[in-house]
Design an enzyme around this catalytic site. Structure first.
Site, PDB file in Angstrom:
ATOM      1  N   HIS A 161       0.809  -1.216   0.000  1.00  0.00           N
ATOM      2  CA  HIS A 161       0.000   0.000   0.000  1.00  0.00           C
ATOM      3  C   HIS A 161       0.844   1.268   0.000  1.00  0.00           C
ATOM      4  O   HIS A 161       1.961   1.274   0.490  1.00  0.00           O
ATOM      5  CB  HIS A 161      -0.885   0.057   1.253  1.00  0.00           C
ATOM      6  CG  HIS A 161      -1.758  -1.129   1.427  1.00  0.00           C
ATOM      7  ND1 HIS A 161      -2.084  -1.625   2.663  1.00  0.00           N
ATOM      8  CD2 HIS A 161      -2.389  -1.930   0.537  1.00  0.00           C
ATOM      9  CE1 HIS A 161      -2.878  -2.670   2.535  1.00  0.00           C
ATOM     10  NE2 HIS A 161      -3.067  -2.890   1.251  1.00  0.00           N
ATOM     11  N   LYS A 180       6.042   6.137   7.306  1.00  0.00           N
ATOM     12  CA  LYS A 180       5.571   5.291   8.399  1.00  0.00           C
ATOM     13  C   LYS A 180       6.751   4.815   9.244  1.00  0.00           C
ATOM     14  O   LYS A 180       7.821   4.521   8.728  1.00  0.00           O
ATOM     15  CB  LYS A 180       4.846   4.056   7.850  1.00  0.00           C
ATOM     16  CG  LYS A 180       3.578   4.370   7.092  1.00  0.00           C
ATOM     17  CD  LYS A 180       2.959   3.109   6.531  1.00  0.00           C
ATOM     18  CE  LYS A 180       1.701   3.424   5.748  1.00  0.00           C
ATOM     19  NZ  LYS A 180       1.146   2.213   5.132  1.00  0.00           N
ATOM     20  N   TYR A 188       1.885   1.444  13.974  1.00  0.00           N
ATOM     21  CA  TYR A 188       2.680   2.348  13.157  1.00  0.00           C
ATOM     22  C   TYR A 188       2.231   3.790  13.282  1.00  0.00           C
ATOM     23  O   TYR A 188       1.084   4.087  13.535  1.00  0.00           O
ATOM     24  CB  TYR A 188       2.704   1.922  11.693  1.00  0.00           C
ATOM     25  CG  TYR A 188       1.378   1.800  10.991  1.00  0.00           C
ATOM     26  CD1 TYR A 188       0.957   2.770  10.092  1.00  0.00           C
ATOM     27  CD2 TYR A 188       0.564   0.694  11.197  1.00  0.00           C
ATOM     28  CE1 TYR A 188      -0.245   2.659   9.419  1.00  0.00           C
ATOM     29  CE2 TYR A 188      -0.637   0.564  10.524  1.00  0.00           C
ATOM     30  CZ  TYR A 188      -1.031   1.551   9.635  1.00  0.00           C
ATOM     31  OH  TYR A 188      -2.236   1.430   8.972  1.00  0.00           O
ATOM     32  N   ASP A 208      -6.657  -6.070  -1.905  1.00  0.00           N
ATOM     33  CA  ASP A 208      -5.269  -6.469  -2.138  1.00  0.00           C
ATOM     34  C   ASP A 208      -5.138  -7.577  -3.179  1.00  0.00           C
ATOM     35  O   ASP A 208      -4.026  -7.884  -3.610  1.00  0.00           O
ATOM     36  CB  ASP A 208      -4.606  -6.897  -0.829  1.00  0.00           C
ATOM     37  CG  ASP A 208      -4.270  -5.715   0.057  1.00  0.00           C
ATOM     38  OD1 ASP A 208      -4.273  -4.573  -0.441  1.00  0.00           O
ATOM     39  OD2 ASP A 208      -4.003  -5.931   1.257  1.00  0.00           O
TER      40      ASP A 208
END
Length: 190
Positions: free
Chosen positions: A61, A71, A131, A169
């Protein structure tokens, strides 16, 4: 913290200093002062957490410009293989990827800058994954790359018949079909 460089400039692994004694352990999981000094100046604005079971593969992603995200990821419980793929057109490492095993025991963290696709595969029975992001999530800005792109040839360390994907996905394009929203020669942090 120790900053461990990877084969891709800007993508780093962070190893905290852990203090253990008979009572247990203590470590500083994040310090803006140290991160800004040792990695890059950044302003994280959102923390996320997910729980997944063995075989779940999330990714690959990214958030499109102007809502791209850096991130800083870590595992609280369990084990994942975490992957960052360079999708910055013009980058000398375009299409290359870095992977690191993150566990609740090794307490490593992985910094993925803007301009990278990110994903992880759950290798333990269960994982709690956290995250930080330096921009807010914008659903209209979602992008992705096929987790099984043969040109990337990522070994997710899972049997293919055990991989669990979201519907989204299952249908991302291959990297060669991606019109990358990132340009290596443009500062993504402006």
């Amino acid at each position: 913290m120790e900053v461990i460089k990877t084969d891709i400039e800007g993508v780093v692994i962070l190893k905290p200093r852990i203090f253990e004694d008979a009572r247990g352990y203590f470590y500083e999981s994040y310090s803006k002062r140290d991160f800004d000094k040792q990695v890059r100046t950044i302003n994280f604005v959102q923390d996320n957490e997910s729980k997944s079971s063995y075989g779940v593969l999330r990714g690959l992603h990214y958030q499109k410009w102007p809502f791209s995200q850096s991130k800083l990821v870590r595992v609280m419980k369990g084990c994942v293989l975490d992957v960052a793929v360079d999708i910055r057109k013009g980058s000398p490492t375009y299409g290359k990827w870095v992977a690191v095993e993150l566990t609740g025991e090794n307490r490593l963290q992985f910094f993925i800058p803007r301009g990278f696709a990110h994903g992880f595969a759950v290798l333990s029975d269960e994982v709690v994954f956290q995250y930080k992001c330096d921009d807010f999530y914008h659903p209209e800005s979602e992008g992705g790359i096929a987790w099984d792109d043969p040109d990337l040839n990522i070994d997710w360390r899972l049997p293919v018949d055990k991989i669990i994907l979201s519907e989204k996905d299952k249908c991302h394009p291959r990297l060669k079909d991606l019109h990358s929203p990132f340009d290596f020669n443009v500062d993504l942090y402006k």
